[in-house]
Design an enzyme around this catalytic site. Sequence first.
Site: not given
Ligand code: AMP
Length: 205
Positions: A193, A191
Amino acid sequence: MAAVTSSLLRSSITLRALSPFNPLKRPNSTRLFQSSFQLPVRQLLAELFRHLTSSVSFLRFICTFRAMSRVSATHDEEAAARAAATEANSGAPTIFDKIISKEIPSSIVYEDEKVLAFRDINPQAPVHVLVIPKLRDGLTELGKAEPRHEDILGHLLHASKIVAEKEGIVDGFRVVINSGATACQSVYHLHLHVLGGRQLKWPPG
Ligand code: AMP
């Protein structure tokens, strides 16, 4: 001589008695005004001092508390990232699969046949959108990218620019990819950001 001395002494006593520095000669109203004024001023200063010292210690307490919670939040993130990494390559579905299948709700910003962009549940900026491939195809993290992923990687970057445009931040935004536990990746489905809407700092944490 004795008469002169006595007359001088008398006039000096009279002068001192008339002097405004003689407290006994100050009008009653002045004395009253001073005594009623000095007491509240002293109390006010004492109160102000007490307030300042208690504010300073309160502020110090807040700063310590914030520093401690920052440290503990950082440790939490690192621990969560390490725990997530143990499942990283198991092929198990992640929370993002449920978002793609609309099993769990999300705030979708952009979608096409290959990617989905939705708002991060824990935003780190006024605009914080995640852009993910609908098909994971082994892309648990960027570190697993292979030549066959070039198309989707380009598509994800272009989708990030579309998101920035839609969110009104195309003049200044940041795209971040955390890859692996050392980078605090917590969801093992690639993903991007997309962050913006405020002045972003450099270097990142
Ligand atoms: P990372 O730490 O780079 O793996 O980012 C994962 C991201 O997913 C974090 O910023 C979380 O806040 C986000 N995240 C986790 N669960 C959800 C969800 N259900 N809806 C939207 N974002 C989410």
